[in-house]
Design an enzyme around this catalytic site. Structure first.
Site, PDB file in Angstrom:
ATOM      1  N   ALA A 106       0.929  -1.125  -0.048  1.00  0.00           N
ATOM      2  CA  ALA A 106       0.016   0.010   0.176  1.00  0.00           C
ATOM      3  C   ALA A 106       0.906   1.194   0.145  1.00  0.00           C
ATOM      4  O   ALA A 106       1.750   1.291   0.837  1.00  0.00           O
ATOM      5  CB  ALA A 106      -0.980   0.045   1.232  1.00  0.00           C
ATOM      6  N   CYS A 107       0.644   2.266  -0.837  1.00  0.00           N
ATOM      7  CA  CYS A 107       1.433   3.634  -0.758  1.00  0.00           C
ATOM      8  C   CYS A 107       0.534   4.709  -0.946  1.00  0.00           C
ATOM      9  O   CYS A 107      -0.797   4.388  -0.891  1.00  0.00           O
ATOM     10  CB  CYS A 107       2.199   3.583  -2.249  1.00  0.00           C
ATOM     11  SG  CYS A 107       0.942   3.702  -3.628  1.00  0.00           S
ATOM     12  N   PRO A 108       0.544   5.751  -0.709  1.00  0.00           N
ATOM     13  CA  PRO A 108      -0.112   6.838  -0.271  1.00  0.00           C
ATOM     14  C   PRO A 108      -1.225   7.214  -1.440  1.00  0.00           C
ATOM     15  O   PRO A 108      -2.345   7.519  -1.374  1.00  0.00           O
ATOM     16  CB  PRO A 108       0.887   8.214  -0.444  1.00  0.00           C
ATOM     17  CG  PRO A 108       1.989   7.644   0.392  1.00  0.00           C
ATOM     18  CD  PRO A 108       2.150   6.142  -0.413  1.00  0.00           C
TER      19      PRO A 108
END
Length: 551
Positions: A106-108
């Site tokens: 998960a990334c921003p």
């Protein structure tokens, strides 16, 4: 003499490339031929792990930093102090046989790094002969979800996340946490650490407190901010595009309910009146959530709304989020209740005390000076001359191209997104234009200096071009890993050029996304395309000129 350099698995690709180039040049100057380890007469190692291809061969162990700083002397010393290596040793990963791995990424923004790190994890695990399942937590929710049966059979839960994610279903399993960037660029190193550092996950969301206790990883300001940005983005994207569509009927069409049956006004009410009104509150709420878990969410939302209503903008939202998070965390840690009253703490005591403390501080102490700062910034942006505009464009453009999706890139992106709430749209357009430059520039370099790139690099250039058109700066990462200094320098020059052109022409963008999809929504589409094209050509030409020919 045939010589080979065998680097530790934990060494990053970029560092490995640089050290290998320096030592290979020194070896050739001393009359040696650099070959594969299996064919070498002399093997140079940089740790005490003896690979199978070095067993029983003559060689030496060098200090990596010293070898990089003094390659000729270090290599001469290695040859003079040669030893016969013993039998091979194996790492904990390679000796453990087939493993069942489940992973979460998960990334921003929930786009590039989420899926690129997932692919890297999957490819590495399959290369080791392990069973692997990777769940992506993007903006549309969980993709490729991991089942209860797969969790039960898992030997390791590998979490590569730059934001808070719910990991309750993995309670009781060995877990290792890292960032998407490290999982993407140093996959082998992170898995090596995972099998030695993983600890049993005790449950609960991944807040600062329990993440540190469960995995030894201490979260910082950057991760809290990115959690807020991640949850704010859908509101900004939807609101910005709806406002832009409203403006297509005329800049002031939303003021007249008779135009197109009141559609422009309705779109403005949805985008500006609802989505944009919520963005600062949601940002602050999820910064607080990242720090203090669910009890911090309500207090952060309230503090963010107070900042938004007072005109304190994104700066007020940042202060409100951290103030709410740490206030609630302090109250939670210090208020001790008996078991019969413990249930009142998360639903009554923490929201009540937290909202009162944070709300009063925002109203009387924080909002007035922060609003003054925001007003001064907005006034400067509104009145800055051509020189200041170009200077700001150069800074933002260079920041976007410094680390391709890393903290500096995200800082520039957050600056542009935050100013949208204050009706300042020029920085957003600048950030987007510069972010498209590195991958497109790399593609251009492979076209105009074809002979300097091998087949794999030329193929990577084609993929890089498509990713660049979609505003995925990470498309340039394969080139950064192989040749970091030249690629980053070339990208910064092109990004700064694109940023300067965009700012100097006063181009605005109300949606926090880039690529060809938003070109119709910028204020000057043709000039904007020209800025991106010129910046990309600068990057491509510079890199094609300074790049060394691939072997």
């Amino acid at each position: 003499m045939n010589i080979s350099f065998v680097f530790p698995q934990s060494l990053g690709n970029a560092r490995r490339f640089l050290v290998n180039e320096v030592l290979s040049a020194a070896a050739k100057q001393q009359g040696h031929q650099v070959v594969d380890a299996s064919q070498a007469e002399f093997v140079v190692l940089f740790d005490n792990e003896i690979p199978a291809e070095a067993a029983s061969k003559k060689g030496a162990v060098l200090d990596l930093e010293q070898a990089f700083a003094q390659p000729e002397a270090s290599l001469q010393q290695a040859v003079e102090n040669a030893q016969i290596f013993a039998n091979a040793t194996t790492s904990s990963v390679s000796s453990s046989g087939v493993k069942n791995i489940v992973a979460v990424t998960a990334c921003p923004t929930g786009v590039a790094h989420t899926f690129m790190s997932a692919e890297a994890i999957e490819n590495y695990a399959k290369a080791q002969g392990w069973n692997v399942k990777v769940e992506t937590r993007g903006q549309v929710g969980a993709g490729n979800p991991i089942s209860a049966e797969e969790i039960a059979a898992a030997d390791l839960v590998f979490v590569a996340a730059d934001i808070d994610v719910d990991l309750d279903k993995f309670k009781g399993k060995p877990m290792y946490r890292t960032s998407t960037g490290l999982a993407l660029k140093k996959t082998a190193q992170e898995f090596e650490k995972a099998f030695t550092q993983a600890t049993v996950y005790q449950g609960g969301t991944t807040t600062a407190a329990n993440a540190e206790s469960a995995t030894g990883e201490k979260k910082g300001v950057y991760k809290h901010l990115m959690t807020g940005v991640s949850h704010m983005l859908p509101l900004v994207v939807a609101g910005g595009l709806l406002i832009a569509i409203s403006f297509m009927f005329g800049i002031e069409a939303f003021k007249d309910e008779t135009i197109a049956g009141g559609l422009p006004k309705a779109l403005m009410d949805i985008g500006g009146g609802a989505a944009f009104a919520l963005m600062i509150a949601v940002f602050a709420g999820y910064v607080a959530f990242s720090i203090a878990d669910r009890p911090g969410l309500a207090v952060g939302l309230i503090g963010g709304m107070l900042a938004s209503n007072a005109g304190a903008g994104i700066l007020g939202g940042i202060v409100a989020g951290f103030l709410a998070g740490y206030t609630v965390k302090f109250l939670n840690d210090n208020i001790k209740l008996s078991a019969s009253f413990a249930s009142l703490k998360p639903i009554l005591i923490l929201p009540l005390l937290g909202s009162a403390i944070v709300g009063l501080l925002m109203v009387y102490v924080i909002n007035p000076p922060v609003k003054a700062i925001m007003d001064a910034l907005v006034e400067w942006l509104n009145t800055m001359g051509q020189t200041n505009a170009i200077f700001l464009g150069i800074i933002l453009g260079a920041m976007m191209c410094t680390d391709m999706g890393g903290p500096i890139n995200k800082a520039a992106y957050t600056f542009g997104v935050g100013l949208i709430a204050s009706q300042q749209y020029l920085p957003m357009a600048t950030v987007m234009a510069a972010g498209m430059v590195p991958p497109i520039g790399m593609a251009i370099a492979t076209w105009i200096a074809r002979s300097k790139f091998n087949t794999n690099q030329r193929d990577a250039g084609k993929a890089s071009f498509v990713l660049g058109l979609c505003f995925i700066s990470e498309g340039a990462l394969p080139f950064v890993a192989a040749d970091p200094i030249r690629v980053i320098v070339s990208s910064i020059l092109g990004g700064a050029t694109a940023g300067a052109i965009s700012m100097s022409f006063g181009i605005g963008l109300q949606a926090p996304h880039g690529g060809l999809f938003v070109i119709p929504f910028v204020s000057q589409p043709l000039v904007y395309l020209a800025a991106i094209a010129i910046g990309s050509v600068v990057t491509g030409v510079v890199y094609a000129t300074i790049k060394q020919k691939a072997e």
